[in-house]
Design an enzyme around this catalytic site. Sequence first.
Site, PDB file in Angstrom:
ATOM      1  N   GLU A 115      44.348  28.784  57.076  1.00  0.00           N
ATOM      2  CA  GLU A 115      45.503  27.977  56.702  1.00  0.00           C
ATOM      3  C   GLU A 115      45.043  26.908  55.720  1.00  0.00           C
ATOM      4  O   GLU A 115      44.124  26.130  56.018  1.00  0.00           O
ATOM      5  CB  GLU A 115      46.154  27.347  57.927  1.00  0.00           C
ATOM      6  CG  GLU A 115      46.885  28.351  58.800  1.00  0.00           C
ATOM      7  CD  GLU A 115      47.710  27.679  59.890  1.00  0.00           C
ATOM      8  OE1 GLU A 115      47.495  26.467  60.124  1.00  0.00           O
ATOM      9  OE2 GLU A 115      48.563  28.358  60.486  1.00  0.00           O
ATOM     10  N   HIS A 155      34.850  31.532  48.836  1.00  0.00           N
ATOM     11  CA  HIS A 155      36.224  31.406  48.366  1.00  0.00           C
ATOM     12  C   HIS A 155      37.251  31.810  49.427  1.00  0.00           C
ATOM     13  O   HIS A 155      38.435  31.522  49.292  1.00  0.00           O
ATOM     14  CB  HIS A 155      36.440  32.202  47.073  1.00  0.00           C
ATOM     15  CG  HIS A 155      36.471  33.683  47.238  1.00  0.00           C
ATOM     16  ND1 HIS A 155      35.393  34.500  46.941  1.00  0.00           N
ATOM     17  CD2 HIS A 155      37.454  34.516  47.637  1.00  0.00           C
ATOM     18  CE1 HIS A 155      35.719  35.751  47.156  1.00  0.00           C
ATOM     19  NE2 HIS A 155      36.964  35.791  47.578  1.00  0.00           N
ATOM     20  N   ASP A 185      28.710  31.881  46.418  1.00  0.00           N
ATOM     21  CA  ASP A 185      29.973  32.333  47.002  1.00  0.00           C
ATOM     22  C   ASP A 185      29.750  32.889  48.402  1.00  0.00           C
ATOM     23  O   ASP A 185      30.243  33.956  48.754  1.00  0.00           O
ATOM     24  CB  ASP A 185      30.659  33.375  46.110  1.00  0.00           C
ATOM     25  CG  ASP A 185      32.099  33.635  46.539  1.00  0.00           C
ATOM     26  OD1 ASP A 185      32.692  32.742  47.186  1.00  0.00           O
ATOM     27  OD2 ASP A 185      32.627  34.727  46.254  1.00  0.00           O
ATOM     28  N   SER A 267      37.449  40.597  50.664  1.00  0.00           N
ATOM     29  CA  SER A 267      36.364  39.663  50.370  1.00  0.00           C
ATOM     30  C   SER A 267      35.681  39.201  51.647  1.00  0.00           C
ATOM     31  O   SER A 267      36.332  38.793  52.606  1.00  0.00           O
ATOM     32  CB  SER A 267      36.905  38.449  49.621  1.00  0.00           C
ATOM     33  OG  SER A 267      37.327  38.798  48.330  1.00  0.00           O
ATOM     34  N   ALA A 284      34.425  40.757  44.804  1.00  0.00           N
ATOM     35  CA  ALA A 284      35.380  40.628  43.698  1.00  0.00           C
ATOM     36  C   ALA A 284      35.800  41.981  43.170  1.00  0.00           C
ATOM     37  O   ALA A 284      35.146  43.002  43.388  1.00  0.00           O
ATOM     38  CB  ALA A 284      34.762  39.805  42.563  1.00  0.00           C
ATOM     39  N   LEU A 286      37.524  43.545  39.377  1.00  0.00           N
ATOM     40  CA  LEU A 286      37.977  43.273  38.024  1.00  0.00           C
ATOM     41  C   LEU A 286      39.382  43.831  37.865  1.00  0.00           C
ATOM     42  O   LEU A 286      39.616  45.032  38.024  1.00  0.00           O
ATOM     43  CB  LEU A 286      37.031  43.925  37.007  1.00  0.00           C
ATOM     44  CG  LEU A 286      37.270  43.583  35.539  1.00  0.00           C
ATOM     45  CD1 LEU A 286      37.157  42.092  35.300  1.00  0.00           C
ATOM     46  CD2 LEU A 286      36.289  44.323  34.648  1.00  0.00           C
ATOM     47  N   LEU A 324      22.319  12.305  46.544  1.00  0.00           N
ATOM     48  CA  LEU A 324      21.244  12.323  45.557  1.00  0.00           C
ATOM     49  C   LEU A 324      21.168  11.037  44.746  1.00  0.00           C
ATOM     50  O   LEU A 324      20.078  10.632  44.318  1.00  0.00           O
ATOM     51  CB  LEU A 324      21.429  13.507  44.597  1.00  0.00           C
ATOM     52  CG  LEU A 324      21.314  14.897  45.215  1.00  0.00           C
ATOM     53  CD1 LEU A 324      21.786  15.957  44.220  1.00  0.00           C
ATOM     54  CD2 LEU A 324      19.875  15.175  45.632  1.00  0.00           C
ATOM     55  N   GLY A 325      22.299  10.425  44.462  1.00  0.00           N
ATOM     56  CA  GLY A 325      22.305   9.219  43.657  1.00  0.00           C
ATOM     57  C   GLY A 325      22.123   9.505  42.178  1.00  0.00           C
ATOM     58  O   GLY A 325      21.237   8.949  41.526  1.00  0.00           O
ATOM     59  N   GLY A 328      26.340  13.642  37.125  1.00  0.00           N
ATOM     60  CA  GLY A 328      26.087  14.856  36.349  1.00  0.00           C
ATOM     61  C   GLY A 328      27.326  15.671  36.104  1.00  0.00           C
ATOM     62  O   GLY A 328      28.377  15.427  36.709  1.00  0.00           O
TER      63      GLY A 328
END
Length: 468
Positions: A115, A155, A185, A267, A284, A286, A324-325, A328
Amino acid sequence: MNENNTNYNPNYNQDNNQRNKKPKHKFSFEAKLIIGLAAALLVGMLGGALSKMTNMASELKGGSNSEFEKQLAKDTYVNDKPLENTAVLTDVSLDNDVTKVIEENMPSIVSITCEVESQVTNFFGQTYNQIQQGAGSGIIIGEDETYYYISTNNHVIAGAKSITVTFCDDKDVKASVKGADSTGDLAVVTVKKKAVEDSTKKAIKIAKLGNSKDVKVGDSVVAIGNALGLGQSSTVGVVSALDREVSISNVKRKLIQTDAAINGGNSGGALLNMNGEVIGINSAKLVEDKVEGMCFAIPITNAQTILKELMNGEEVPKGKEGYLGLSGVSVSEQESETYHIPLGVYVREVPEGGASYKAGVQAGDVVTKLNGVGVATIQALQERANSYRAGTQVTLTVERYKDGTYEELELKLTLMSSDDFGKLKYSSNTTNGQDNSQDKTAPNDNSNGYSDEDKQKIYDYFKDYFGN
């Protein structure tokens, strides 16, 4: 007239009768001799053939090394060359048939229902939150005294408010996320054993994991999963290609390609070989008008390192996560190719006093791994860091530009607490460090999170490459 002559014919004419008779062919002595020899030869050939057929039948019963098989191998040619070791099928084993593979492995596959709360805009432009359901699959890969461990795709469970696992006997049990890795993933969810009925415990089984490095193109495979959320189903196909490089959400992965159908809901399910071993995790498909039968699975050998870490990782209480501080942004494929920057997380700023600063991380470095597991996006790097408790020492792998090329460095870093992280001071063009740097860009902005100052820094950093 002779009345006793019953063959009397008033129209009979002796001359006509003579003319109607076909003349007899007379054969010379030489012709008769040739015909006789031919007949004898034909009889001999028929007798030899019958004898050969009898021997063949006897030899076929006798085993695989019969004279018949040897002669067949010698008589087989490929490209005008004899093929002396041709295999002859004399016995077909049904030990590894598809039905058996499916029956033995269905108990180790589960259906996953999630959900997810999503924001919906109605016809009148009003926005509100709505709970929606998503479906996926999972594989039971381990157990201990307390939990069953189930692998799936990241996912499938990303953003889930609640997770329900349905076992092969259609019994539902609540599950929770143990750990997730968005770059790979992959995710692991757990189910408490005390919540599982005894009958279900007897029905389910732990999957047998194979070695995807042994897989060959053309191998038969079976895909099992919760297709379209309708429950467990299976499809059959072959391995179409290996190490197929597929880019999904700016992350490149090397996957197994198969024509076994992997539809929505599959999946996280299993791709099995004919020995009933998991060789891949369905991931996955295509979807294009001109494409049919191009489905992909994560090689199980590549996934095992991540899955083991997710299974064995400590469950970190909320507020105790490590940081990490640094600030990026993700390096996309296009940026990597254009600027020759490694894929990973480009470090924009390293504030003084933070964990990264103390470990020697520099602005311009590209973070590629944390504790040996690849990180392709800033979100993945955050997830990895947050999966460890503050104070844990980790190894950060970075690529550093030097003398026209990149060199790999491994830096030891002790993760900082959320409280200490919140005290770090960033420059005015950087929002609160690693948490928000990726979300700073407006949806329609094409800068990919880079400010004008960032772009100038990148240009200055690579000015030798640009030739100015």
